[in-house]
Scaffold this motif. Structure first.
Motif, PDB file in Angstrom:
ATOM      1  N   THR A  40       0.820  -1.287  -0.018  1.00 17.89           N
ATOM      2  CA  THR A  40      -0.021  -0.237   0.154  1.00 17.89           C
ATOM      3  C   THR A  40       0.760   1.339  -0.059  1.00 17.89           C
ATOM      4  N   LEU A  41       1.917   1.296   0.756  1.00 15.58           N
ATOM      5  CA  LEU A  41       2.811   2.526   0.829  1.00 15.58           C
ATOM      6  C   LEU A  41       3.653   2.742  -0.295  1.00 15.58           C
ATOM      7  N   LEU A  42       3.878   1.679  -1.068  1.00 12.92           N
ATOM      8  CA  LEU A  42       4.706   2.019  -2.354  1.00 12.92           C
ATOM      9  C   LEU A  42       3.842   2.345  -3.478  1.00 12.92           C
ATOM     10  N   GLY A  43       2.428   2.659  -3.243  1.00 13.24           N
ATOM     11  CA  GLY A  43       1.718   3.371  -4.309  1.00 13.24           C
ATOM     12  C   GLY A  43       0.742   2.512  -4.866  1.00 13.24           C
ATOM     13  N   PHE A  44       0.615   1.047  -4.551  1.00 14.32           N
ATOM     14  CA  PHE A  44      -0.336   0.351  -5.012  1.00 14.32           C
ATOM     15  C   PHE A  44      -1.649   0.480  -4.374  1.00 14.32           C
ATOM     16  N   GLY A  45      -2.603   1.095  -5.175  1.00 11.45           N
ATOM     17  CA  GLY A  45      -3.797   1.333  -4.508  1.00 11.45           C
ATOM     18  C   GLY A  45      -4.804  -0.159  -4.532  1.00 11.45           C
ATOM     19  N   LEU A  46      -4.248  -1.014  -5.144  1.00 11.41           N
ATOM     20  CA  LEU A  46      -5.080  -2.309  -5.357  1.00 11.41           C
ATOM     21  C   LEU A  46      -5.384  -2.915  -4.096  1.00 11.41           C
ATOM     22  N   PRO A  47      -4.285  -3.110  -3.338  1.00 13.01           N
ATOM     23  CA  PRO A  47      -4.502  -3.801  -1.948  1.00 13.01           C
ATOM     24  C   PRO A  47      -5.445  -3.465  -1.053  1.00 13.01           C
ATOM     25  N   VAL A  48      -5.635  -2.143  -1.084  1.00 12.63           N
ATOM     26  CA  VAL A  48      -6.743  -1.500  -0.292  1.00 12.63           C
ATOM     27  C   VAL A  48      -8.060  -1.948  -1.139  1.00 12.63           C
ATOM     28  N   LEU A  49      -8.297  -1.942  -2.190  1.00 11.36           N
ATOM     29  CA  LEU A  49      -9.700  -2.152  -2.822  1.00 11.36           C
ATOM     30  C   LEU A  49      -9.808  -3.752  -2.669  1.00 11.36           C
ATOM     31  N   LEU A  50      -9.009  -4.392  -2.784  1.00  9.58           N
ATOM     32  CA  LEU A  50      -9.070  -6.026  -2.328  1.00  9.58           C
ATOM     33  C   LEU A  50      -9.509  -6.208  -1.166  1.00  9.58           C
ATOM     34  N   TYR A  51      -8.758  -5.649  -0.271  1.00  7.62           N
ATOM     35  CA  TYR A  51      -9.057  -5.822   1.417  1.00  7.62           C
ATOM     36  C   TYR A  51     -10.598  -5.457   1.587  1.00  7.62           C
ATOM     37  N   LEU A  52     -10.966  -4.425   1.001  1.00  7.85           N
ATOM     38  CA  LEU A  52     -12.426  -3.763   1.125  1.00  7.85           C
ATOM     39  C   LEU A  52     -13.370  -4.841   0.535  1.00  7.85           C
ATOM     40  N   THR A  53     -12.938  -5.265  -0.589  1.00  7.67           N
ATOM     41  CA  THR A  53     -13.941  -6.256  -1.405  1.00  7.67           C
ATOM     42  C   THR A  53     -13.807  -7.411  -0.516  1.00  7.67           C
ATOM     43  N   VAL A  54     -12.749  -8.097   0.067  1.00  5.96           N
ATOM     44  CA  VAL A  54     -12.874  -9.366   0.814  1.00  5.96           C
ATOM     45  C   VAL A  54     -13.596  -9.268   2.248  1.00  5.96           C
ATOM     46  N   ALA A  55     -13.350  -8.122   2.742  1.00  9.02           N
ATOM     47  CA  ALA A  55     -13.825  -7.722   4.000  1.00  9.02           C
ATOM     48  C   ALA A  55     -15.489  -7.742   3.954  1.00  9.02           C
ATOM     49  N   ILE A  56     -16.009  -7.262   2.533  1.00 11.79           N
ATOM     50  CA  ILE A  56     -17.582  -7.333   2.496  1.00 11.79           C
ATOM     51  C   ILE A  56     -17.880  -8.712   1.964  1.00 11.79           C
ATOM     52  N   LEU A  57     -17.163  -9.340   1.161  1.00 13.90           N
ATOM     53  CA  LEU A  57     -17.814 -10.692   0.532  1.00 13.90           C
ATOM     54  C   LEU A  57     -17.421 -12.131   1.296  1.00 13.90           C
ATOM     55  N   ALA A  58     -16.472 -12.086   2.154  1.00 13.91           N
ATOM     56  CA  ALA A  58     -15.833 -13.307   2.626  1.00 13.91           C
ATOM     57  C   ALA A  58     -16.696 -13.378   3.979  1.00 13.91           C
ATOM     58  N   PRO A  59     -16.781 -14.768   4.380  1.00 13.89           N
ATOM     59  CA  PRO A  59     -17.799 -15.169   5.643  1.00 13.89           C
ATOM     60  C   PRO A  59     -16.825 -14.954   6.774  1.00 13.89           C
TER      61      PRO A  59
END
Length: 59
Positions: A40-59
């Motif tokens: 995330t600190l290296l400038g890749f915004g994708l981990p944050v998006l994936l984290y939020l997606t998994v937080a919502i969808l995973a049981p």
């Protein structure tokens, strides 16, 4: 046979996504969190998006 991915609320800091990934793949939860923060600190915004997606969808 291994179960599917589940969030780990026992070791959770926010939603338990990193703890669940660490359990699923057999990693230490500390290194999973360090890798997430580093990406995330290296400038890749994708981990944050994936984290939020998994937080919502995973049981």
């Amino acid at each position: 046979m291994k179960q599917g991915f589940r969030k780990n609320r026992r070791d959770a800091m926010l939603f338990g996504v990193c703890a669940g990934m660490a359990d699923h793949f057999g990693f230490d939860v500390l290194w999973t969190r360090v890798a997430f923060v580093a990406l995330t600190l290296l400038g890749f915004g994708l981990p944050v998006l994936l984290y939020l997606t998994v937080a919502i969808l995973a049981p």
